[in-house]
Design an enzyme around this catalytic site. Structure first.
Site, mmCIF file in Angstrom:
data_model
loop_
_atom_site.group_PDB
_atom_site.id
_atom_site.type_symbol
_atom_site.label_atom_id
_atom_site.label_comp_id
_atom_site.label_asym_id
_atom_site.label_seq_id
_atom_site.Cartn_x
_atom_site.Cartn_y
_atom_site.Cartn_z
ATOM 1 N N HIS A 88 10.634 5.301 -2.005
ATOM 2 C CA HIS A 88 9.118 5.734 -2.472
ATOM 3 C C HIS A 88 8.389 4.655 -1.193
ATOM 4 O O HIS A 88 8.471 3.390 -1.252
ATOM 5 C CB HIS A 88 8.429 5.125 -3.814
ATOM 6 C CG HIS A 88 7.236 5.476 -4.025
ATOM 7 N ND1 HIS A 88 6.789 5.896 -5.329
ATOM 8 C CD2 HIS A 88 6.096 5.669 -3.258
ATOM 9 C CE1 HIS A 88 5.615 6.169 -5.460
ATOM 10 N NE2 HIS A 88 5.072 6.145 -4.128
ATOM 11 N N LEU A 89 8.066 5.217 -0.106
ATOM 12 C CA LEU A 89 7.521 4.503 1.063
ATOM 13 C C LEU A 89 6.306 3.589 0.617
ATOM 14 O O LEU A 89 5.539 4.009 -0.296
ATOM 15 C CB LEU A 89 7.298 5.318 2.179
ATOM 16 C CG LEU A 89 6.163 6.386 2.247
ATOM 17 C CD1 LEU A 89 4.693 5.608 2.582
ATOM 18 C CD2 LEU A 89 6.531 7.579 3.289
ATOM 19 N N HIS A 90 6.092 2.493 1.377
ATOM 20 C CA HIS A 90 5.107 1.384 1.171
ATOM 21 C C HIS A 90 4.960 0.570 2.328
ATOM 22 O O HIS A 90 5.859 0.102 3.001
ATOM 23 C CB HIS A 90 5.409 0.567 -0.079
ATOM 24 C CG HIS A 90 6.754 -0.053 -0.094
ATOM 25 N ND1 HIS A 90 7.861 0.813 -0.473
ATOM 26 C CD2 HIS A 90 7.233 -1.140 0.000
ATOM 27 C CE1 HIS A 90 8.797 -0.112 -0.544
ATOM 28 N NE2 HIS A 90 8.590 -1.134 0.076
ATOM 29 N N TRP A 91 3.658 0.265 2.784
ATOM 30 C CA TRP A 91 3.268 -0.464 3.708
ATOM 31 C C TRP A 91 3.258 -2.092 3.213
ATOM 32 O O TRP A 91 2.804 -2.331 2.024
ATOM 33 C CB TRP A 91 1.843 -0.374 4.137
ATOM 34 C CG TRP A 91 1.973 0.813 5.368
ATOM 35 C CD1 TRP A 91 1.568 2.131 4.892
ATOM 36 C CD2 TRP A 91 2.012 1.049 6.530
ATOM 37 N NE1 TRP A 91 1.562 3.020 5.571
ATOM 38 C CE2 TRP A 91 1.641 2.229 6.912
ATOM 39 C CE3 TRP A 91 2.086 -0.065 7.322
ATOM 40 C CZ2 TRP A 91 2.008 2.656 8.208
ATOM 41 C CZ3 TRP A 91 2.127 0.234 8.905
ATOM 42 C CH2 TRP A 91 1.998 1.725 9.260
ATOM 43 N N ILE A 97 0.838 -1.372 0.046
ATOM 44 C CA ILE A 97 0.043 0.084 -0.106
ATOM 45 C C ILE A 97 0.887 1.164 -0.097
ATOM 46 O O ILE A 97 1.847 1.362 0.829
ATOM 47 C CB ILE A 97 -1.067 -0.068 1.295
ATOM 48 C CG1 ILE A 97 -1.527 -1.271 1.431
ATOM 49 C CG2 ILE A 97 -2.043 1.171 1.123
ATOM 50 C CD1 ILE A 97 -2.512 -1.856 0.343
#
Length: 223
Positions: A176-179, A119
């Protein structure tokens, strides 16, 4: 010397058979391996195929000839794979299963388990505190929906949900951060994972994509 006494060749001491420990026996195997070669080597490798004589990890090879096309054609241009995925039509090519107003859900191309989702925001951001509150809220709601959909499709025993911020923290794409939303099952870490350092994924990514995409569309319809 009585036949009921055995010489521990690696130490040069004599012990009765009942007193030989596992360590003694292993030393004896190494001695035999040095003396007679391949036969004893086979015995040792059957005991632990990932150890050599020096107790060091042996290099293993996993052949993947289908990756040669990528190696030959790939050019490092510094582009973000997540940003590139956003520009493509949603489908089995870019693996985006759902788009919100500020964020989206995409299937991990190299999953830890079947159904491993990411996400992330549309905006190319590496720090959590740089996200506006609206995007953070939408991402959390998308995580919640992901869990519901994955539970409905795959019936996992649990979930790992988290984020690696920065390369030092283990982020594969730190810019690009993401869960991560990872379904887990009892026993999904088996001998292949523990000894071989290899994950076994029982379902093709395309099949997983179609299931999750379809379920998400149905969820939107119910909403």
């Amino acid at each position: 010397m009585s036949e009921r006494w055995v010489r521990c060749a690696s130490w040069g001491v004599v012990r009765p058979p009942g007193t030989l420990s596992a360590l003694n026996i292993e030393h004896m195997f190494y001695f035999v391996k040095d003396q007679i070669g391949s036969i004893s080597a086979t015995i040792m490798e059957a005991k632990n195929p990932y150890l050599n004589h020096s107790n060091q990890t042996v290099m293993k090879y996993l052949w993947s000839p289908w990756r040669m096309k990528y190696i030959e054609e790939h050019e490092e241009d510094g582009a973000c794979v997540f940003c590139e995925a956003q520009t493509q039509p949603d489908g089995e090519g870019n693996l985006i299963v759902h788009r919100g107003e500020r964020s989206y859900a995409i299937l991990n191309r190299y999953p830890y388990t079947t159904g491993h989702l990411l996400i992330l925001p549309f905006e190319h951001i590496s720090k959590l505190d740089e996200l506006d509150p609206e995007t953070r809220i939408e991402m959390v709601e998308m995580i919640n929906t992901s869990v519901q959909i994955l539970r409905e499709i795959y019936h996992p025993d649990g979930f790992n949900i988290g984020m690696n911020l920065g390369e030092a923290a283990g982020a594969g794409i730190p810019r690009h951060l993401h869960w991560h939303v990872v379904p887990r099952w009892f026993g999904d870490t088996n001998f292949i994972s523990s000894l071989g350092g290899t994950r076994v994924i029982p379902e093709a990514l395309q099949d997983t994509y179609r299931k999750i995409r379809s379920a998400w569309e149905e969820d939107k319809g119910r909403g």
